[in-house]
Design an enzyme around this catalytic site. Structure first.
Site, short mmCIF file in Angstrom:
data_model
loop_
_atom_site.label_atom_id
_atom_site.label_comp_id
_atom_site.label_asym_id
_atom_site.label_seq_id
_atom_site.Cartn_x
_atom_site.Cartn_y
_atom_site.Cartn_z
N LYS A 1 -4.79 -2.84 9.05
CA LYS A 1 -3.38 -2.44 9.03
C LYS A 1 -3.23 -0.93 9.26
O LYS A 1 -2.36 -0.51 10.01
CB LYS A 1 -2.73 -2.77 7.66
CG LYS A 1 -2.71 -4.23 7.31
CD LYS A 1 -1.94 -4.48 6.02
CE LYS A 1 -2.51 -3.76 4.81
NZ LYS A 1 -3.81 -4.29 4.35
N ARG B 1 3.85 -5.35 -1.45
CA ARG B 1 2.73 -6.21 -1.85
C ARG B 1 3.18 -7.24 -2.87
O ARG B 1 2.39 -8.09 -3.24
CB ARG B 1 1.65 -5.36 -2.50
CG ARG B 1 0.48 -4.97 -1.58
CD ARG B 1 -0.31 -3.93 -2.32
NE ARG B 1 -1.69 -3.79 -2.06
CZ ARG B 1 -2.24 -2.85 -1.30
NH1 ARG B 1 -1.48 -2.06 -0.58
NH2 ARG B 1 -3.53 -2.72 -1.24
N ARG C 1 -17.07 0.53 5.06
CA ARG C 1 -16.03 1.51 5.40
C ARG C 1 -16.35 2.87 4.76
O ARG C 1 -16.78 2.96 3.63
CB ARG C 1 -14.69 1.01 4.88
CG ARG C 1 -13.55 1.98 5.10
CD ARG C 1 -12.22 1.30 5.05
NE ARG C 1 -11.83 0.89 3.72
CZ ARG C 1 -10.63 0.35 3.45
NH1 ARG C 1 -9.78 0.13 4.42
NH2 ARG C 1 -10.32 0.01 2.23
N ARG D 1 -14.78 4.70 -0.46
CA ARG D 1 -13.70 4.62 -1.45
C ARG D 1 -14.23 3.94 -2.71
O ARG D 1 -14.96 2.97 -2.63
CB ARG D 1 -12.54 3.81 -0.88
CG ARG D 1 -11.56 4.66 -0.10
CD ARG D 1 -10.51 3.84 0.58
NE ARG D 1 -9.87 2.83 -0.25
CZ ARG D 1 -8.82 2.13 0.15
NH1 ARG D 1 -8.31 2.31 1.34
NH2 ARG D 1 -8.30 1.22 -0.63
N ARG E 1 -9.36 -7.17 -5.22
CA ARG E 1 -8.23 -6.85 -4.33
C ARG E 1 -7.90 -8.01 -3.41
O ARG E 1 -6.72 -8.29 -3.15
CB ARG E 1 -8.57 -5.59 -3.53
CG ARG E 1 -8.57 -4.33 -4.42
CD ARG E 1 -9.41 -3.23 -3.82
NE ARG E 1 -8.84 -2.73 -2.59
CZ ARG E 1 -9.57 -2.25 -1.58
NH1 ARG E 1 -10.88 -2.24 -1.64
NH2 ARG E 1 -8.96 -1.79 -0.51
P1 AMP Z 1 -4.78 0.38 -0.01
O1 AMP Z 1 -5.19 1.71 0.50
O2 AMP Z 1 -3.55 -0.16 0.65
O3 AMP Z 1 -5.90 -0.63 -0.03
O4 AMP Z 1 -4.34 0.61 -1.55
C1 AMP Z 1 -5.28 1.09 -2.50
C2 AMP Z 1 -4.78 0.82 -3.90
O5 AMP Z 1 -3.53 1.51 -4.13
C3 AMP Z 1 -4.47 -0.63 -4.26
O6 AMP Z 1 -5.64 -1.36 -4.64
C4 AMP Z 1 -3.49 -0.45 -5.43
O7 AMP Z 1 -4.17 -0.06 -6.60
C5 AMP Z 1 -2.66 0.75 -4.96
N1 AMP Z 1 -1.52 0.34 -4.11
C6 AMP Z 1 -1.34 0.64 -2.80
N2 AMP Z 1 -0.20 0.11 -2.33
C7 AMP Z 1 0.36 -0.56 -3.37
C8 AMP Z 1 1.54 -1.34 -3.54
N3 AMP Z 1 2.38 -1.56 -2.51
N4 AMP Z 1 1.79 -1.86 -4.76
C9 AMP Z 1 0.97 -1.65 -5.79
N5 AMP Z 1 -0.18 -0.95 -5.73
C10 AMP Z 1 -0.49 -0.40 -4.53
#
Ligand code: AMP
Length: 223
Positions: free
Chosen positions: A13, A90, A129, A162, A173
């Site tokens: 994404k 989400r 990654r 990460r 996740r």
């Molecule tokens: P990502 O980089 O999109 O994988 O997000 C990393 C982490 O940020 C996730 O595992 C959540 O802990 C938090 N996070 C990111 N976007 C959201 C969202 N829309 N709602 C809730 N938590 C989020």
């Protein structure tokens, strides 16, 4: 134009949002990136969400919606012609909150693109990654290597894994994705907004499918 990219972690994404945004003058709104920036800057919000990110859990909807609203306000000032959302919404609450926030601006989600990738590919992508903490660019130890190992091609930063790209956090996740996020597809499908693309192919090919999906729904062509 407001576009939502939906797909599990590792579906590409972020990469695709980076490519789509400049073509339509959209702001990329990636809540994960916004949270990581707050954590790196040591802000109050960063301290609040830190443990959620570390555990691979979702941050509370109110906090997430607030940070998105802040970004939408900059669009109101004429900084962009809309937004592409990556990793947001989400949850059902976030999707409804986003609809309300856009409706206040006389706008609405125009396109929802689901990026479909098999689970085994996702795990392989996430475990390998590496990200640049300075500029956010992502690499992969096998599939997208930097010119110099461990060093960002774009800014020279030291690449890192990460903390939530560990096997345990990845499992958590992906489970959350299926539980909370996948049902959003029904929410948007009811409005005929969702188009699926195959994310298990080279980046350029996925990009072409997304461009076609957006163009097709711009022209009102149904699947
Ligand atoms: P990502 O980089 O999109 O994988 O997000 C990393 C982490 O940020 C996730 O595992 C959540 O802990 C938090 N996070 C990111 N976007 C959201 C969202 N829309 N709602 C809730 N938590 C989020």
């Amino acid at each position: 134009m407001y576009v939502v990219l939906i797909g599990p972690q590792g579906s590409g994404k972020g990469t695709q949002a980076d490519r789509l945004a400049p073509k339509h003058s959209l702001m990329k709104i990636a809540t994960g990136d916004l949270f990581r920036a707050e954590i790196a800057a040591g802000t109050e919000l960063g301290q609040l969400v830190d443990r959620y990110l570390e555990m691979g859990e979702l941050a509370p909807d109110e906090v997430t919606l607030a940070i998105v609203e802040e970004r939408l306000a900059t669009i109101d000032k004429g900084a962009a012609a809309g937004a592409v959302f990556d990793g947001f919404p989400r949850t059902d609450g976030q999707a409804r909150g986003l609809d309300d926030a856009l409706a206040k601006r006389g706008a609405a989600i125009g396109h929802v693109v689901e990026i479909v990738v098999p689970q085994s590919t996702l795990i392989e992508r996430l475990e390998g990654r590496r990200v640049c903490p300075s500029c956010g660019k992502t690499f992969h130890v096998l599939f997208n290597r930097p010119a110099v190992e461990g060093v960002c091609d774009r800014c020279g930063g030291q690449l890192e894994q990460r903390p939530d790209d560990t096997p345990e956090a990845i499992r958590q996740r992906l489970a959350l994705y299926h539980e909370n996020t996948a049902p959003l597809l029904d929410y948007y499908s009811a409005r005929g907004l969702v188009r699926r693309v195959n994310g298990d192919q080279p980046i350029d090919a996925v990009e072409r499918e997304i461009d076609q999906a957006v163009a097709a729904s711009e022209n009102g062509i149904s699947e």
